[in-house]
Design a protein around this motif. Structure first.
Motif, short mmCIF file in Angstrom:
data_model
loop_
_atom_site.label_atom_id
_atom_site.label_comp_id
_atom_site.label_asym_id
_atom_site.label_seq_id
_atom_site.Cartn_x
_atom_site.Cartn_y
_atom_site.Cartn_z
N UNK A 201 74.00 63.26 17.41
CA UNK A 201 72.97 62.29 17.08
C UNK A 201 73.60 61.09 16.39
N UNK A 202 72.80 60.08 16.12
CA UNK A 202 73.28 58.92 15.39
C UNK A 202 73.00 59.09 13.91
N UNK A 203 74.00 58.81 13.07
CA UNK A 203 73.78 58.89 11.64
C UNK A 203 73.19 57.58 11.12
N UNK A 204 73.13 57.43 9.81
CA UNK A 204 72.49 56.25 9.21
C UNK A 204 73.23 54.96 9.53
N UNK A 205 74.49 55.07 9.94
CA UNK A 205 75.26 53.88 10.32
C UNK A 205 75.37 53.70 11.83
N UNK A 206 74.64 54.51 12.57
CA UNK A 206 74.67 54.40 14.02
C UNK A 206 75.88 55.03 14.67
N UNK A 207 76.56 55.94 13.95
CA UNK A 207 77.74 56.61 14.49
C UNK A 207 77.36 57.99 15.02
N UNK A 208 77.98 58.47 16.11
CA UNK A 208 77.71 59.81 16.61
C UNK A 208 78.06 60.87 15.56
N UNK A 209 77.20 61.85 15.42
CA UNK A 209 77.36 62.88 14.39
C UNK A 209 76.72 64.17 14.89
N UNK A 210 77.44 65.27 14.75
CA UNK A 210 76.87 66.57 15.12
C UNK A 210 75.73 66.93 14.16
N UNK B 267 67.79 63.56 8.94
CA UNK B 267 66.38 63.18 8.96
C UNK B 267 65.51 64.36 8.54
N UNK B 268 64.52 64.10 7.69
CA UNK B 268 63.47 65.07 7.43
C UNK B 268 62.42 64.90 8.51
N UNK B 269 62.16 65.95 9.26
CA UNK B 269 61.34 65.84 10.46
C UNK B 269 59.86 66.11 10.22
N UNK B 270 59.49 66.55 9.03
CA UNK B 270 58.09 66.83 8.74
C UNK B 270 57.96 67.91 7.70
N UNK B 271 56.72 68.28 7.40
CA UNK B 271 56.47 69.26 6.35
C UNK B 271 56.77 70.68 6.80
N UNK B 272 56.43 71.00 8.05
CA UNK B 272 56.62 72.37 8.54
C UNK B 272 56.55 72.37 10.06
N UNK B 273 57.17 73.37 10.67
CA UNK B 273 57.03 73.56 12.10
C UNK B 273 55.60 74.01 12.41
N UNK B 274 55.11 73.73 13.61
CA UNK B 274 53.79 74.26 14.00
C UNK B 274 53.81 75.78 13.97
N UNK B 275 52.69 76.43 13.70
CA UNK B 275 52.66 77.90 13.70
C UNK B 275 53.03 78.47 15.07
#
Length: 321
Positions: free
Chosen positions: A20-29, A161-169
């Motif tokens: 994915x891209x990190x906060x600086x736009x660099x590829x990151x696992x 990234x924080x993707x949300x409060x919780x996964x769907x049930x």
């Protein structure tokens, strides 16, 4: 100082893993794990005043990562608390099977860090624990953040990234692939995604973010299934086609795999009709393909009422993964 105790959970492989891209736009696992409430690892750290701070003794084999984590935590907690650092004795007990992609080594490491923290009466935030864990084991899972879904850079100890409060049930029927053989995590993480994969994984990241915000279990399942298919060139699972067929036949919303292990899970919307019957059919169809359902659980994790592991796992190796 008195002995301190720490607990740590594990996970059931990944919903999404790639580059994915990190906060600086660099590829990151990075990765997003599927949390479980059980099994747990329990650690007890007993300080030994006068012992060098780097000297942490751990009975048993294969616990070098936990020992390193405890020593790093001693230095950090002593600094924060203004207490003289010292080594100690670390005892670990766990029900987390080794080498299957459940995050057994991170579970050891987190329990050790929390036990040291309790001993020094300090409270380390999840971000600090993440950095210590990565320093101790090179690559860590994000279970220090609890059930909250995060995209985590496992080799940098950072939340992308924080993707949300919780996964769907969801209800998950977990099984073993590859005959339940242990996998060396570091041998898999040495294999790399191509940089031209970034666009595809960024698309999945966006879909997963939207799915979590909408509470859309079906979309989470589709993201997880595509991630599993993309992982085939890194750690191929001969059973993936069979798992996809079972998912379609039983009305599962998708499937997920351990991207560096041999567990897999069929994902069901916890609110869909005739759920119990679908789960029973799923287990039966897995048996028909020579796969045994070893655990059925819900996410977000429930502390009560979960079914226990029902098969005998391979013996633990000295190299916890």
């Amino acid at each position: 100082m008195r002995p301190g105790t720490g607990l740590a959970a594990c996970h059931h492989g990944e919903i999404l893993q790639g580059v994915f891209l990190d906060e600086r736009g660099r590829p990151c696992r990075g990765l997003v794990t599927l949390p479980m409430a059980r099994p747990l690892t329990r650690a007890t750290f007993t300080p030994l005043p006068g012992t060098p701070a780097h000297r942490v003794l751990v009975p048993g084999r294969g616990r070098a990562k936990a020992a390193r984590a405890a020593a790093l935590a001693v230095a950090e907690c002593a600094r924060l608390s203004g207490t003289r650092a010292c080594g100690g004795l670390l005892h670990l007990s766990t029900g987390v099977p080794v080498g299957l992609g459940l995050g057994s080594s991170t579970s050891d490491v987190l329990a050790a860090i929390r036990a040291v923290s309790a001993c020094f009466r300090t409270e380390l935030p999840p971000g600090a624990i993440a950095r210590l864990a990565v320093s101790a084991e090179r690559a860590a899972d994000p279970t220090m953040f609890g059930d909250r879904p995060v995209l985590f850079a496992q080799r940098r100890g950072l939340v992308l990234e924080e993707l949300g409060a919780a996964l769907p049930p969801m209800a998950v029927v977990g099984c073993l692939t590859g005959g339940g053989r242990a996998v060396s995590t570091l041998s898999v993480t040495g294999r790399t995604h191509r940089e031209d994969d970034v666009d595809a994984y960024e698309r999945l990241r966006d879909l997963l973010r939207r799915a979590i915000a909408a509470g859309d279990a079906a979309e989470v399942g589709r993201v997880a299934a595509e991630s599993a298919r993309r992982n085939q060139r890194l750690l191929p699972k001969a059973e993936l086609g069979a798992l996809e067929g079972v998912a379609r036949a039983c009305g599962a919303v998708g499937l997920q795999v351990a991207h560096s292990g041999n567990v897999a899970g069929l994902l069901f919307d916890a609110g869909q009709q005739a759920l119990r019957e679908r789960l029973d059919e799923c287990r039966a169809r897995l048996r028909g393909h020579g796969l045994t359902a070893v655990r059925t659980f819900r996410t977000p994790p429930e502390n009560e009422g979960e079914r226990p592991w029902t098969t005998t796992y391979p013996k633990r190796s000295a190299d916890r993964t």
